[in-house]
Scaffold this motif. Structure first.
Motif, mmCIF file in Angstrom:
data_model
loop_
_atom_site.group_PDB
_atom_site.id
_atom_site.type_symbol
_atom_site.label_atom_id
_atom_site.label_comp_id
_atom_site.label_asym_id
_atom_site.label_seq_id
_atom_site.Cartn_x
_atom_site.Cartn_y
_atom_site.Cartn_z
ATOM 1 N N LEU A 451 -8.721 1.298 -2.702
ATOM 2 C CA LEU A 451 -9.182 2.877 -1.778
ATOM 3 C C LEU A 451 -7.411 4.002 -1.998
ATOM 4 O O LEU A 451 -8.321 5.023 -1.161
ATOM 5 N N GLY A 452 -6.825 3.518 -2.005
ATOM 6 C CA GLY A 452 -5.981 4.382 -2.550
ATOM 7 C C GLY A 452 -4.393 3.585 -1.308
ATOM 8 O O GLY A 452 -3.474 4.984 -0.770
ATOM 9 N N TRP A 453 -5.139 3.327 -0.701
ATOM 10 C CA TRP A 453 -4.212 2.376 0.425
ATOM 11 C C TRP A 453 -2.767 1.783 -0.120
ATOM 12 O O TRP A 453 -3.072 0.990 -1.155
ATOM 13 N N ASN A 454 -1.495 1.918 0.808
ATOM 14 C CA ASN A 454 -0.796 1.205 0.139
ATOM 15 C C ASN A 454 -0.034 0.600 1.364
ATOM 16 O O ASN A 454 0.905 1.105 2.089
ATOM 17 N N LEU A 455 -0.194 -0.695 1.126
ATOM 18 C CA LEU A 455 0.210 -1.355 2.104
ATOM 19 C C LEU A 455 1.446 -1.517 2.270
ATOM 20 O O LEU A 455 1.217 -2.742 0.587
ATOM 21 N N ASN A 456 2.280 -3.114 2.633
ATOM 22 C CA ASN A 456 3.217 -3.799 2.220
ATOM 23 C C ASN A 456 2.978 -5.530 2.262
ATOM 24 O O ASN A 456 1.692 -5.965 2.868
ATOM 25 N N SER A 457 3.182 -6.329 0.807
ATOM 26 C CA SER A 457 3.159 -7.225 1.510
ATOM 27 C C SER A 457 3.914 -8.266 1.789
ATOM 28 O O SER A 457 5.062 -8.403 1.324
ATOM 29 N N LEU A 458 3.692 -9.783 1.878
ATOM 30 C CA LEU A 458 4.886 -10.202 3.038
ATOM 31 C C LEU A 458 4.357 -11.662 2.269
ATOM 32 O O LEU A 458 2.878 -11.751 1.330
ATOM 33 N N GLN A 459 5.219 -12.261 2.794
ATOM 34 C CA GLN A 459 4.924 -13.852 1.787
ATOM 35 C C GLN A 459 5.696 -14.712 3.098
ATOM 36 O O GLN A 459 6.492 -15.070 3.715
ATOM 37 N N PHE A 460 5.371 -16.110 2.361
ATOM 38 C CA PHE A 460 5.750 -17.273 3.069
ATOM 39 C C PHE A 460 6.104 -17.453 5.302
ATOM 40 O O PHE A 460 6.526 -17.176 5.738
ATOM 41 N N PRO A 461 4.431 -17.537 5.983
ATOM 42 C CA PRO A 461 2.846 -17.034 5.035
ATOM 43 C C PRO A 461 2.420 -15.994 4.151
ATOM 44 O O PRO A 461 3.185 -14.858 4.419
ATOM 45 N N SER A 462 1.415 -16.082 3.001
ATOM 46 C CA SER A 462 0.895 -14.888 2.503
ATOM 47 C C SER A 462 0.606 -13.508 4.207
ATOM 48 O O SER A 462 0.066 -14.216 4.489
ATOM 49 N N GLY A 463 0.439 -12.943 3.532
ATOM 50 C CA GLY A 463 0.834 -11.190 4.710
ATOM 51 C C GLY A 463 0.380 -10.202 4.352
ATOM 52 O O GLY A 463 0.689 -9.704 3.393
#
Length: 543
Positions: A451-463
């Motif tokens: 949809l055009g959003w650019n968010l930050n991806s997290l790990q350990f745990p996923s988020g």
């Protein structure tokens, strides 16, 4: 004789009884060397398990079949990155014979800056661009132009830009409740600010305490800039866990990690992944107890958190008002809204700042001293930072903070009311971390990206997280984000076990790969692709 002494002497008698002197020396030497080796193995900062795991993977890479498979995967990843980046038009790989006209240059600049598809001016990205106002851009452009030739390395030539830097540092120190002894420097960004504090404490500990194998104790959520600084400076990082519910650092675990080689303790206000704030008062108490400097990393939200009380939002103590806090890093180029390449590192007193400096007294070119990593520094950035801060003023920053925190709390409240997702901890400033127990959260990240959003991806745990900026305070942006999340969560729950596809799948796979060096190789390929230019195959084949 005491029983334990009789046991020791009896053992010695049994070992050495009837031995020749040379045998006694050999046994003693072997025992001492063995004990030293065992101590080196057992008492290194890095645990045996992690060292063994690294060694196993390193040895596995020597197996030809494994090496070929890894090389093939790396090539596949690299080719994908290059394919993506190469779709950006023609490249200049040699200087033009005749210089371009100004109009032609400006035309090319506009074309280059139009590359990319994210609608950042409309608030569709997390963080990155914290404020956009054409009037402010005109101001800093003119100021930078006036000071573009200046260099604070030459204070006798450009005393004015040095005065501006001193004023930026003093104003920032005042915001963080620094007393008359508080001091600091400007840097080019948060990573350099962090690195300077790490250098200062490494050298301070070496000079004052004779520490030659320094370590720092920090939460797993602390910014990766500390890991970068540690690699540059030869400091071992003792990473401690956070509380699973609050995502704040486990204070008991932090205390257990401290040893005689610990040169600094770190807390975040707030941290990058979840936007939560560590218990700085408790960390400072550890610093006082063990006489260890404490650094507060406020690079991300520093220029929000200092204004939050004035904006009507209570906040826990986090700055120099706490005894034991000895340094703070805060980025002016985030919520200070200055041009990129501007940050501040502060100290409670000059003794620490002196260890940040690099001074050479025996160079044939003369006595040389510099406050930060760079020798020459861009006076234009210093001047533009000063101009931005003076333009906003205290009231302007308080108003901006109120709008940003209001918007963050609104988004947080709406997201908490939704089923099938949860919020990590309690956001302290402007970052909201989102997770799910019911589906792979990267599905939501992928759907929002579509949809055009650019968010930050997290790990350990996923988020995933959204870093709310001034851009999100514009009318309708927050509501659009909330509505899109709600719509996509409902869509995902129709098939919550659907596998993640596309680029978002990379994040999930990356977490499951036990050989972290392999993930590092993939990351290096991505960085390489940022420097892609087409290669003349004919010339390449002829080399």
């Amino acid at each position: 004789m005491e029983p334990h002494l009789r046991l020791v002497t009896g053992t010695i008698d049994r070992v050495f009884n009837g031995r020749q002197p040379w045998q006694i020396v050999a046994i003693t030497t072997t025992t001492v060397l063995g004990t030293v080796w065992l101590c080196q193995v057992l008492f290194q900062d890095e645990c045996l398990y992690r060292r063994a795991k690294k060694k196993v993977f390193k040895l596995a890479r020597l197996i030809p079949a494994v090496r070929r498979k890894i090389d093939a995967e790396i090539k596949k990843i690299n080719d994908g990155f290059v394919k993506d980046i190469s779709q950006t038009g023609n490249y200049y790989t040699e200087l033009p014979n005749d210089g371009m006209s100004q109009d032609e240059i400006l035309k090319h600049v506009d074309e280059y800056l139009d590359l990319g598809h994210y609608r950042w001016k409309e608030g569709f990205i997390s963080g990155a661009v914290y404020y956009y106002n054409p009037d402010l851009i005109r101001l800093v452009t003119e100021v930078y132009g006036k000071a573009s030739y200046t260099n604070p390395l030459h204070p006798d030539v450009f005393p004015g830009v040095c005065k501006m830097e001193a004023e930026v540092v003093r104003m920032t120190a005042t915001l963080f409740h620094g007393g008359p002894k508080a001091c600091g420097t400007m840097t080019t960004g948060g990573t350099e600010s962090i690195m300077m504090a790490c250098k200062a404490y490494r050298d301070y500990a070496n000079d004052r305490r004779g520490i030659t194998k320094p370590n720092m104790v920090l939460p797993v959520t602390a910014h990766t800039g500390f890991d970068k600084a540690a690699k540059y400076l030869g400091i071992f990082t003792k990473v401690v866990p956070v509380n699973g519910d609050t995502t704040e650092v486990d204070i008991a675990a932090m205390e257990r990690a401290i040893n005689r080689n610990t040169v600094m303790l770190v807390g975040s206000a707030p941290n990058f992944p979840y936007g939560t704030m560590d218990d700085i008062e408790a960390i400072a108490a550890l610093g006082r107890k063990y006489n260890i400097p404490v650094h507060v990393d406020a690079c991300l939200g520093g220029f929000l958190i200092v204004f939050m009380k004035r904006a009507g939002y209570p906040v826990r103590p986090f700055d120099f008002s706490i005894p034991g806090v000895t340094s703070i890093s805060a980025d002016t180029h985030k919520y200070g809204f200055t041009p990129k390449g501007s940050s501040v590192v502060l100290y409670s007193e000059k003794v620490y700042r002196h260890y940040q400096y690099t001074v050479t007294t025996e160079w044939p070119g003369g006595v040389y001293g510099s406050p930060t990593v760079n020798g020459s520094r861009a006076g234009g950035i210093i001047a533009a930072t000063w101009a931005t801060m003076m333009n906003f003023g205290l009231d302007g920053y308080v108003e901006a903070t109120k709008r940003i925190i209001d918007t963050t709390r609104y988004i947080e409240q709406k997201l908490r009311a939704m089923k099938n997702i949860f919020i990590f901890g309690t956001p302290a400033t402007s970052v909201i971390g989102i997770g799910s127990h019911d589906f792979d959260i990267f599905l939501l990240g992928g759907e929002l990206s579509n949809l055009g959003w650019n968010l930050n991806s997290l790990q350990f745990p996923s988020g995933i997280h959204i870093c709310v900026t001034y851009m999100h305070t514009e009318a309708g942006v927050a509501d659009k984000f909330v509505q899109d999340v709600q719509t996509k969560v409902a869509l995902i729950m129709q098939n919550p076990t659907k596998p993640v596809e596309g680029k978002m799948a990379i994040y999930g796979v990356a977490q499951s790969v036990p050989d972290r060096e392999l993930i590092g190789d993939f990351t290096k390929c991505f960085i390489d692709s940022m420097y892609y230019t087409p290669v003349d195959k004919t010339a390449e084949d002829g080399q």
